[in-house]
Design a protein around this motif. Structure first.
Motif, short mmCIF file in Angstrom:
data_model
loop_
_atom_site.label_atom_id
_atom_site.label_comp_id
_atom_site.label_asym_id
_atom_site.label_seq_id
_atom_site.Cartn_x
_atom_site.Cartn_y
_atom_site.Cartn_z
N LYS A 227 0.66 -1.49 0.17
CA LYS A 227 -0.22 -0.25 -0.05
C LYS A 227 0.89 1.40 0.09
O LYS A 227 0.61 2.62 -0.45
CB LYS A 227 -0.93 -0.21 1.41
CG LYS A 227 -1.34 1.53 1.61
CD LYS A 227 -2.07 1.45 2.74
CE LYS A 227 -3.13 3.20 2.64
NZ LYS A 227 -3.47 3.61 4.16
N GLU A 287 -5.96 2.57 -3.23
CA GLU A 287 -7.58 2.12 -3.16
C GLU A 287 -7.39 0.69 -2.56
O GLU A 287 -8.20 0.50 -1.17
CB GLU A 287 -8.45 2.62 -3.48
CG GLU A 287 -8.47 4.24 -3.73
CD GLU A 287 -9.30 4.41 -4.98
OE1 GLU A 287 -9.91 3.68 -5.68
OE2 GLU A 287 -9.35 5.71 -5.89
N HIS A 290 -5.66 -0.12 0.99
CA HIS A 290 -6.32 0.14 2.12
C HIS A 290 -7.16 -0.08 2.76
O HIS A 290 -7.60 -0.79 3.56
CB HIS A 290 -6.62 1.96 1.79
CG HIS A 290 -7.32 2.60 2.33
ND1 HIS A 290 -6.59 2.83 3.88
CD2 HIS A 290 -8.05 2.44 2.74
CE1 HIS A 290 -7.09 3.17 4.97
NE2 HIS A 290 -8.83 3.91 3.75
N ILE A 400 -12.98 6.35 2.76
CA ILE A 400 -11.96 6.49 3.73
C ILE A 400 -11.83 5.75 4.55
O ILE A 400 -10.67 4.64 4.96
CB ILE A 400 -10.42 6.91 2.64
CG1 ILE A 400 -10.75 7.95 3.70
CG2 ILE A 400 -10.75 6.61 1.08
CD1 ILE A 400 -9.59 8.92 2.94
N HIS A 419 -10.16 11.95 -2.06
CA HIS A 419 -10.78 10.28 -1.36
C HIS A 419 -11.06 11.49 -0.51
O HIS A 419 -11.67 12.08 0.02
CB HIS A 419 -9.73 9.36 -1.26
CG HIS A 419 -9.16 8.65 -2.77
ND1 HIS A 419 -8.25 9.07 -2.84
CD2 HIS A 419 -10.17 7.77 -2.45
CE1 HIS A 419 -7.95 7.76 -3.83
NE2 HIS A 419 -9.30 7.41 -3.40
N LEU A 434 -5.55 7.21 3.77
CA LEU A 434 -5.51 6.84 2.37
C LEU A 434 -3.66 7.02 1.93
O LEU A 434 -2.32 7.13 2.29
CB LEU A 434 -6.62 7.34 1.36
CG LEU A 434 -5.92 6.26 -0.05
CD1 LEU A 434 -5.38 4.98 -0.07
CD2 LEU A 434 -6.74 7.07 -1.03
#
Length: 440
Positions: A227, A287, A290, A400, A419, A434
């Motif tokens: 990530k 994304e 995450h 998120i 986001h 994120l």
């Protein structure tokens, strides 16, 4: 005078010199010794005299003695006399032969700019691999091309790129490519990324970073690291967007509106980009991982319904995360939430994967049989593929923080990754969950 000349003719030099001095004609005695090449005697005669008229001869004498020692390879002695005779060329040669590179560096520093000796000193440093000193010498004589070539020759690529950028050299693009190829051949991909980033070639850096992230993602052993790699890659793409925008601003300054140069920047991106996935979907990998990590945290914390809905959202990322990981997590979360209809669909998907071996497929079938002989494959509530409840209007943005669709009309949006999150949830954070940029 005649007797002195006769004595000199018959090689009675001491007698001839004595006669010249007796007549107070030191100049003739000195000339006699100069013709003989006896610079030690010349120096002795000059030191016993006085006046500025002998200054040039004094330097000549010192250099003559320096040559005497140099011819006999006595470089230390030669250096002493070349220093007094201010013979910088011969002094540089002596320092080089003595491997006295500190002295050679000091000599280069004392020389005026654009001195003819500086390129030679630079070449001396190149032959012994002293890149920094060679670069200083070449730059002092206004030869940046030679400085860059030196860095390339000595594999100091980072310095070469920095110099090429500082002096606005046209070769910087080819230098970057060569250096990047050199680093990639040695499996130093992260160093190549840093090279491109420092050179403001953000898109090239992003491509390499995405490649690293994709390779790490196939292992699925360290999802948090993957990530972070995707986040770094996406931020490089954002830097590229800003670079294009700034470029268009400078071109259109005072002529067009902000909307016009923004549109021009987007058109330039479309014209130059060879990989639309990097430009258009920069944050997709970040994304995916995450939400993958978020679903697992929610499951371990006991929030089974939230975990299942987040895992449902993961179904949109089969191109990033292996399907077996997504649907295994979804089956686990839905079973924990007692949503066996969703769990059944996850098992059907798992059993149909072509990547499974017959033994793995049999294990999934046996596990599904154990679960669904006890629990009918039904859900108490019907959820859509994005994790939202059936009947919700249109596709909703995903929070998120929670991984759930956002129902509110007003919500927070990150200024970097763009986001969204529910305002009440994001208020608990100092940084975006994120991209980790500060929450404004």
């Amino acid at each position: 005078m005649k007797q002195a000349e006769v004595a000199a003719y018959f090689s009675r030099f001491e007698e001839a010199e004595s006669m010249y001095l007796h007549m107070d004609r030191r100049d003739l005695a000195i000339n006699l010794r100069i013709k003989l090449g006896d610079w030690f005697k010349v120096l002795q005669l000059l030191k016993t005299g006085s006046g500025d008229a002998y200054d040039a001869l004094l330097e000549q004498a010192y250099n003559g003695i320096g040559d005497y020692y140099a011819d006999r390879l006595k470089w230390e002695n030669a250096v002493q006399y070349y220093l007094k005779g201010r013979n910088q060329e011969r002094l540089a040669d002596c320092y080089y032969r003595l491997e006295n590179y500190d002295g050679l560096e000091q000599l280069a520093a004392d020389l005026p700019e654009n001195h003819k000796l500086l390129p030679e000193i630079g070449q001396m440093f190149v032959t012994v691999g002293m890149c920094e000193q060679a670069v200083k010498a070449y730059l002092k004589c206004n030869q940046p091309k030679a400085a860059v070539d030196t860095c390339v020759h000595l594999n100091q690529w980072n310095k070469a790129v920095e110099l090429a950028r500082t002096h606005n050299m046209k070769e910087i693009k080819s230098l970057l490519s060569k250096y990047a190829s050199h680093l990639l051949e040695e499996n130093k991909t992260l160093e190549a990324v840093e090279l491109y980033r420092k050179a403001h070639h953000f898109l090239d850096a992003a491509k390499l970073m995405f490649k690293i992230a994709d390779e790490e993602g196939k292992k699925m052993s360290r999802p948090l690291r993957v990530k972070k790699l995707y986040v770094l890659a996406a931020q490089l793409v954002e830097d590229y967007h800003e670079q294009v925008k700034a470029s268009q601003q400078s071109k259109a300054k005072g002529k067009t509106s902000e909307a016009t140069f923004t549109l021009a920047g987007l058109l330039e991106e479309d014209a130059t980009s060879s990989d639309n996935r990097i430009i258009d979907c920069a944050w997709r990998g970040a994304e995916a991982y995450h939400f993958f990590l978020l679903a697992q945290r929610q499951l371990h914390a006991g929030y089974t319904e939230n975990a299942m809905r987040t895992a449902l959202h993961l179904c949109e990322y089969e191109d990033v995360i292996p399907a077996i990981e997504i649907y295994s997590l979804l089956a686990l979360c839905s079973a924990a939430n007692r949503a066996f209809g969703t769990c059944s669909k996850a098992f059907i998907k798992l059993e149909s994967l072509e990547s499974l071996s017959p033994e793995q497929r049999q294990l999934y079938e046996d596990l599904a049989l154990q679960i669904f002989t006890r629990h009918p494959p039904k859900d108490s509530r019907v959820l859509r593929a994005d994790g939202s409840l059936e009947g919700a209007e249109g596709k909703l943005p995903t929070c998120i923080v929670t991984g759930l669709p956002i129902q509110e009309y007003q919500f927070w949006m990150c200024s970097v990754c763009k986001h969204c999150a529910v305002e009440q949830e994001i208020s608990k954070y100092n940084c975006c969950p994120l991209c980790h940029s500060p929450v404004a």
